[in-house]
Design a protein around this motif. Structure first.
Motif, PDB file in Angstrom:
ATOM      1  N   PHE A 142     -43.437 -15.106 -35.977  1.00 14.64           N
ATOM      2  CA  PHE A 142     -44.209 -13.975 -36.177  1.00 14.64           C
ATOM      3  C   PHE A 142     -43.674 -13.373 -37.613  1.00 14.64           C
ATOM      4  CE2 PHE A 142     -46.406 -12.934 -32.018  1.00 14.64           C
ATOM      5  CZ  PHE A 142     -47.464 -14.169 -32.364  1.00 14.64           C
ATOM      6  N   LEU A 143     -42.466 -13.505 -37.401  1.00 15.95           N
ATOM      7  CA  LEU A 143     -41.597 -13.168 -38.755  1.00 15.95           C
ATOM      8  C   LEU A 143     -41.984 -14.328 -39.883  1.00 15.95           C
ATOM      9  CD1 LEU A 143     -38.366 -11.770 -37.763  1.00 15.95           C
ATOM     10  CD2 LEU A 143     -39.782 -10.599 -39.163  1.00 15.95           C
ATOM     11  N   TYR A 144     -41.908 -15.419 -39.283  1.00 10.03           N
ATOM     12  CA  TYR A 144     -42.163 -16.572 -40.445  1.00 10.03           C
ATOM     13  C   TYR A 144     -43.501 -16.263 -40.752  1.00 10.03           C
ATOM     14  CZ  TYR A 144     -42.765 -21.494 -41.863  1.00 10.03           C
ATOM     15  OH  TYR A 144     -43.096 -22.435 -42.685  1.00 10.03           O
ATOM     16  N   VAL A 145     -44.501 -16.024 -40.073  1.00 11.69           N
ATOM     17  CA  VAL A 145     -45.758 -15.965 -40.649  1.00 11.69           C
ATOM     18  C   VAL A 145     -45.874 -14.745 -41.688  1.00 11.69           C
ATOM     19  CG1 VAL A 145     -48.222 -14.983 -40.292  1.00 11.69           C
ATOM     20  CG2 VAL A 145     -47.219 -16.736 -38.610  1.00 11.69           C
ATOM     21  N   LYS A 146     -45.232 -13.548 -41.479  1.00 13.71           N
ATOM     22  CA  LYS A 146     -45.044 -12.648 -42.391  1.00 13.71           C
ATOM     23  C   LYS A 146     -44.381 -13.092 -43.703  1.00 13.71           C
ATOM     24  CE  LYS A 146     -43.204  -7.872 -43.232  1.00 13.71           C
ATOM     25  NZ  LYS A 146     -42.606  -6.976 -42.734  1.00 13.71           N
ATOM     26  N   GLY A 147     -43.386 -13.893 -43.573  1.00 10.30           N
ATOM     27  CA  GLY A 147     -42.696 -14.473 -44.723  1.00 10.30           C
ATOM     28  C   GLY A 147     -43.585 -15.335 -45.531  1.00 10.30           C
ATOM     29  N   VAL A 148     -44.477 -15.901 -44.954  1.00 10.40           N
ATOM     30  CA  VAL A 148     -45.139 -16.949 -45.929  1.00 10.40           C
ATOM     31  C   VAL A 148     -46.280 -16.140 -46.363  1.00 10.40           C
ATOM     32  CG1 VAL A 148     -47.224 -18.801 -45.374  1.00 10.40           C
ATOM     33  CG2 VAL A 148     -44.887 -19.012 -44.013  1.00 10.40           C
ATOM     34  N   LEU A 149     -46.865 -15.074 -45.801  1.00 14.00           N
ATOM     35  CA  LEU A 149     -47.869 -14.326 -46.531  1.00 14.00           C
ATOM     36  C   LEU A 149     -47.214 -13.733 -47.712  1.00 14.00           C
ATOM     37  CD1 LEU A 149     -49.560 -12.549 -43.289  1.00 14.00           C
ATOM     38  CD2 LEU A 149     -50.731 -13.831 -44.992  1.00 14.00           C
ATOM     39  N   GLN A 150     -46.094 -13.148 -47.449  1.00  9.27           N
ATOM     40  CA  GLN A 150     -45.147 -12.502 -48.732  1.00  9.27           C
ATOM     41  C   GLN A 150     -45.056 -13.585 -49.794  1.00  9.27           C
ATOM     42  OE1 GLN A 150     -41.907 -11.264 -46.268  1.00  9.27           O
ATOM     43  NE2 GLN A 150     -42.499  -9.011 -46.450  1.00  9.27           N
ATOM     44  N   TYR A 151     -44.682 -14.796 -49.409  1.00  8.46           N
ATOM     45  CA  TYR A 151     -44.393 -16.031 -50.146  1.00  8.46           C
ATOM     46  C   TYR A 151     -45.793 -16.233 -51.051  1.00  8.46           C
ATOM     47  CZ  TYR A 151     -44.188 -20.722 -51.783  1.00  8.46           C
ATOM     48  OH  TYR A 151     -44.544 -21.901 -52.619  1.00  8.46           O
ATOM     49  N   THR A 152     -46.840 -16.145 -50.256  1.00  8.28           N
ATOM     50  CA  THR A 152     -48.166 -16.505 -50.809  1.00  8.28           C
ATOM     51  C   THR A 152     -48.452 -15.429 -51.737  1.00  8.28           C
ATOM     52  OG1 THR A 152     -49.026 -17.703 -48.625  1.00  8.28           O
ATOM     53  CG2 THR A 152     -50.750 -16.875 -50.404  1.00  8.28           C
ATOM     54  N   LYS A 153     -48.210 -14.273 -51.571  1.00 14.33           N
ATOM     55  CA  LYS A 153     -48.258 -13.103 -52.535  1.00 14.33           C
ATOM     56  C   LYS A 153     -47.505 -13.267 -53.667  1.00 14.33           C
ATOM     57  CE  LYS A 153     -48.801  -8.025 -52.447  1.00 14.33           C
ATOM     58  NZ  LYS A 153     -48.610  -6.802 -51.537  1.00 14.33           N
ATOM     59  N   GLN A 154     -46.674 -13.964 -53.759  1.00 12.14           N
ATOM     60  CA  GLN A 154     -45.389 -14.049 -54.569  1.00 12.14           C
ATOM     61  C   GLN A 154     -44.379 -12.911 -54.713  1.00 12.14           C
ATOM     62  OE1 GLN A 154     -47.265 -15.446 -58.472  1.00 12.14           O
ATOM     63  NE2 GLN A 154     -48.234 -17.230 -57.518  1.00 12.14           N
ATOM     64  N   ASP A 155     -44.490 -12.426 -53.702  1.00 12.68           N
ATOM     65  CA  ASP A 155     -43.260 -11.399 -53.612  1.00 12.68           C
ATOM     66  C   ASP A 155     -42.166 -12.251 -52.960  1.00 12.68           C
ATOM     67  OD1 ASP A 155     -41.839  -9.292 -52.865  1.00 12.68           O
ATOM     68  OD2 ASP A 155     -43.179  -8.086 -51.779  1.00 12.68           O
ATOM     69  N   TYR A 156     -41.397 -12.934 -53.868  1.00 14.68           N
ATOM     70  CA  TYR A 156     -40.407 -13.872 -53.483  1.00 14.68           C
ATOM     71  C   TYR A 156     -39.227 -13.011 -52.594  1.00 14.68           C
ATOM     72  CZ  TYR A 156     -43.390 -17.169 -55.857  1.00 14.68           C
ATOM     73  OH  TYR A 156     -44.299 -18.044 -56.194  1.00 14.68           O
ATOM     74  N   GLU A 157     -39.033 -11.871 -53.261  1.00 13.79           N
ATOM     75  CA  GLU A 157     -37.631 -11.174 -52.826  1.00 13.79           C
ATOM     76  C   GLU A 157     -37.970 -10.565 -51.290  1.00 13.79           C
ATOM     77  OE1 GLU A 157     -35.247  -7.175 -54.113  1.00 13.79           O
ATOM     78  OE2 GLU A 157     -36.622  -7.985 -55.553  1.00 13.79           O
ATOM     79  N   ALA A 158     -39.242 -10.308 -51.202  1.00 15.82           N
ATOM     80  CA  ALA A 158     -39.458  -9.608 -49.713  1.00 15.82           C
ATOM     81  C   ALA A 158     -39.460 -10.976 -48.925  1.00 15.82           C
ATOM     82  CB  ALA A 158     -40.842  -9.156 -49.834  1.00 15.82           C
ATOM     83  N   ALA A 159     -39.894 -12.042 -49.433  1.00 15.60           N
ATOM     84  CA  ALA A 159     -40.222 -13.183 -48.436  1.00 15.60           C
ATOM     85  C   ALA A 159     -38.656 -13.716 -47.909  1.00 15.60           C
ATOM     86  CB  ALA A 159     -40.862 -14.165 -49.112  1.00 15.60           C
ATOM     87  N   ILE A 160     -37.576 -13.736 -49.188  1.00 20.18           N
ATOM     88  CA  ILE A 160     -36.269 -14.186 -48.691  1.00 20.18           C
ATOM     89  C   ILE A 160     -35.982 -13.278 -47.651  1.00 20.18           C
ATOM     90  CG2 ILE A 160     -34.057 -14.665 -49.771  1.00 20.18           C
ATOM     91  CD1 ILE A 160     -35.773 -15.491 -52.487  1.00 20.18           C
ATOM     92  N   LYS A 161     -35.880 -12.041 -47.945  1.00 23.50           N
ATOM     93  CA  LYS A 161     -35.425 -11.091 -46.861  1.00 23.50           C
ATOM     94  C   LYS A 161     -36.002 -11.451 -45.434  1.00 23.50           C
ATOM     95  CE  LYS A 161     -35.093  -6.128 -45.978  1.00 23.50           C
ATOM     96  NZ  LYS A 161     -35.602  -4.780 -46.643  1.00 23.50           N
ATOM     97  N   THR A 162     -36.996 -11.527 -45.378  1.00 26.44           N
ATOM     98  CA  THR A 162     -37.875 -11.808 -44.055  1.00 26.44           C
ATOM     99  C   THR A 162     -37.366 -13.257 -43.431  1.00 26.44           C
ATOM    100  OG1 THR A 162     -39.947 -10.540 -44.607  1.00 26.44           O
ATOM    101  CG2 THR A 162     -39.963 -12.465 -43.048  1.00 26.44           C
ATOM    102  N   PHE A 163     -37.174 -14.371 -44.440  1.00 21.21           N
ATOM    103  CA  PHE A 163     -36.886 -15.634 -43.807  1.00 21.21           C
ATOM    104  C   PHE A 163     -35.208 -15.655 -43.504  1.00 21.21           C
ATOM    105  CE2 PHE A 163     -40.245 -17.377 -46.679  1.00 21.21           C
ATOM    106  CZ  PHE A 163     -41.146 -17.625 -45.671  1.00 21.21           C
ATOM    107  N   ASN A 164     -34.561 -14.688 -44.201  1.00 19.79           N
ATOM    108  CA  ASN A 164     -33.121 -14.371 -43.883  1.00 19.79           C
ATOM    109  C   ASN A 164     -33.043 -13.629 -42.446  1.00 19.79           C
ATOM    110  OD1 ASN A 164     -31.509 -15.665 -45.533  1.00 19.79           O
ATOM    111  ND2 ASN A 164     -31.809 -14.060 -47.312  1.00 19.79           N
ATOM    112  N   GLU A 165     -33.892 -12.806 -42.269  1.00 18.46           N
ATOM    113  CA  GLU A 165     -33.880 -12.191 -40.721  1.00 18.46           C
ATOM    114  C   GLU A 165     -34.230 -13.167 -39.553  1.00 18.46           C
ATOM    115  OE1 GLU A 165     -36.489  -8.591 -39.960  1.00 18.46           O
ATOM    116  OE2 GLU A 165     -36.606  -8.477 -42.066  1.00 18.46           O
ATOM    117  N   ILE A 166     -34.974 -14.376 -39.871  1.00 15.64           N
ATOM    118  CA  ILE A 166     -35.222 -15.340 -38.928  1.00 15.64           C
ATOM    119  C   ILE A 166     -33.875 -16.425 -38.888  1.00 15.64           C
ATOM    120  CG2 ILE A 166     -36.321 -17.458 -38.509  1.00 15.64           C
ATOM    121  CD1 ILE A 166     -38.817 -16.153 -40.133  1.00 15.64           C
TER     122      ILE A 166
END
Length: 414
Positions: free
Chosen positions: A293-317
């Motif tokens: 589910f964290l991965y799904v969140k990261g994909v949504l952030q990536y889709t939104k082009q909020d790359y900084e937030a997405a990278i942070k989420t992916f690093n949590e994983i």
């Protein structure tokens, strides 16, 4: 005079027909030692009006099926207890006898109850005897065991038939005083599997019918909603409104099931409702902070082009050492690689003499340098999953290092 003669002939014929069917019933009774043969003899009486409206006819038909069932069930008992038997269990015969026994006994009760209601009978005489057989725990158990066996063997039509009977009859009025049948907690469980079986044979009505019951099982109900969602997604019964409602219900009832969450998030992405998806996934994560589910969140952030937030989420994983670690590394790579592609596209429209071209080339290389180690890490973790890193690294190496490009191209078999 001619009219009177015709009427008399018709009356005579009806009397003859009634007598003929009564003779069939008597013949069937006399052959009861061979219940299979007796059942065949009785068949005409089940459709002839002179006998088909008599509850005793259906009771007799049920009795023959019970005898057939008892014979096969005895073999099953021997098998389960390691005892010798003259012949192997015929599970098809056992299943057919149960379904017919239920069908005939329930028809008997239906006709008898109608006669009581009309005043033709003062009270039912046969219900107690029938209920004693149909509510027998061993009979009910054999129903779901046989239905489950048919399901496991891929005989989905028979699975729907037997499990459906088990489910449907639990609410039959004949069991109004049988709490064990009325409140059978296994009904939703097997309804979930009946839904799956019905979907497997594209029986739309059965899918909808049994999903309504099966989805209420706390552990296995997701199977019913999965089948229902797949039905509404199919060409045969496409219904986008019902599909979305089913997916949302699946997320609500079974938030740990990835199927529903993934489909709902994909819907939000396709419909450009990423913020709504992020709100939903945050609510899910509050209850179940799983790596997926964290991965799904990261994909949504990536889709939104909020790359900084997405990278942070992916690093949590990545920090969790989960099965999605390689995917997380790959998506961090995407956060650099795909912004670079926007610049690549821009440069394709510029002259190489344009000063901006050189500036863009420097940006592309910078982003590729950042993406490179993440794709390489994904490759290290999942070398067989080339979709995570193959084409991306090939593009990067082409720009940054031709020797690495040649080696990777050879490795990929191009």
């Amino acid at each position: 005079m001619k009219k009177v003669l015709l009427s008399a002939a018709a009356l005579l014929f009806s009397v003859y027909a009634a007598n003929a069917q009564e003779s069939v019933v008597k013949e069937a009774k006399s052959a009861k030692s061979d219940p299979v043969k007796a059942a065949e003899i009785l068949e005409p009486a089940l459709v002839d009006p002179s006998t088909a409206n008599d509850p005793e006819t259906w009771k007799l038909a049920g009795d023959f099926q019970k005898s057939i069932y008892d014979g096969e069930n005895q073999k099953l008992y021997f098998l389960r207890n390691g005892l010798p038997s003259d012949s192997p269990v015929d599970t098809l015969k056992l299943g057919n006898s149960i379904t017919k026994m239920y069908e005939y006994y329930l028809k008997c009760d239906e006709i008898e109850q109608a006669k009581v209601k009309s005043g033709e009978l003062k009270k039912p005489k046969l219900r107690k005897k029938i209920v004693k057989v149909l509510a027998d725990p061993s009979v009910r158990e054999n129903m779901y065991v046989l239905g489950g066996t048919a399901l496991n063997n891929g005989d989905y039509a028979n699975a729907v038939k037997i499990l459906g009977l088990y489910i449907d009859t639990s609410k039959n009025p004949i069991f109004e005083t049988e709490d064990a049948v009325k409140n059978d907690t296994l009904v939703p469980f097997y309804a979930a599997y009946a839904t799956y079986a019905a979907y497997s044979i594209k029986d739309k009505d059965a899918v909808i019918k049994y999903a309504a019951v099966g989805k209420e099982h706390k552990e296995e109900g997701f199977r019913a909603l999965w089948a229902l969602a797949e039905l509404y997604k199919s060409e045969e019964a496409a219904d986008s409104v019902q599909w979305l409602a089913t997916i949302k219900e699946g997320v609500e009832k079974f938030p740990t099931q990835e199927y529903f969450v993934a489909n709902l998030m994909d819907y939000y992405i396709q419909k450009n409702k990423v913020d709504e998806g992020l709100t939903q996934i945050d609510a899910i994560l509050a209850k179940n902070p799983s790596p997926y589910f964290l991965y799904v969140k990261g994909v949504l952030q990536y889709t939104k082009q909020d790359y900084e937030a997405a990278i942070k989420t992916f690093n949590e994983i990545i920090a969790q050492e989960s099965d999605y670690k390689a995917e997380a590394y790959s998506k961090i790579g995407d956060c650099y690689f795909f912004p670079a592609q926007v610049i690549v596209e821009e440069n394709s429209k510029l002259s190489m003499d344009d000063p901006k071209y050189a500036t863009n080339e420097a940006k592309i290389k910078e982003l590729y340098e950042k993406a490179k180690p993440f794709y390489e890490k994904a490759k290290e973790l999942k070398p067989d999953n080339k979709q995570l890193w193959g084409q991306f690294l090939l593009n990067i190496y082409w720009k940054l290092n031709k020797a690495e490009y040649d080696a990777l191209e050879k490795e990929l078999g191009y």
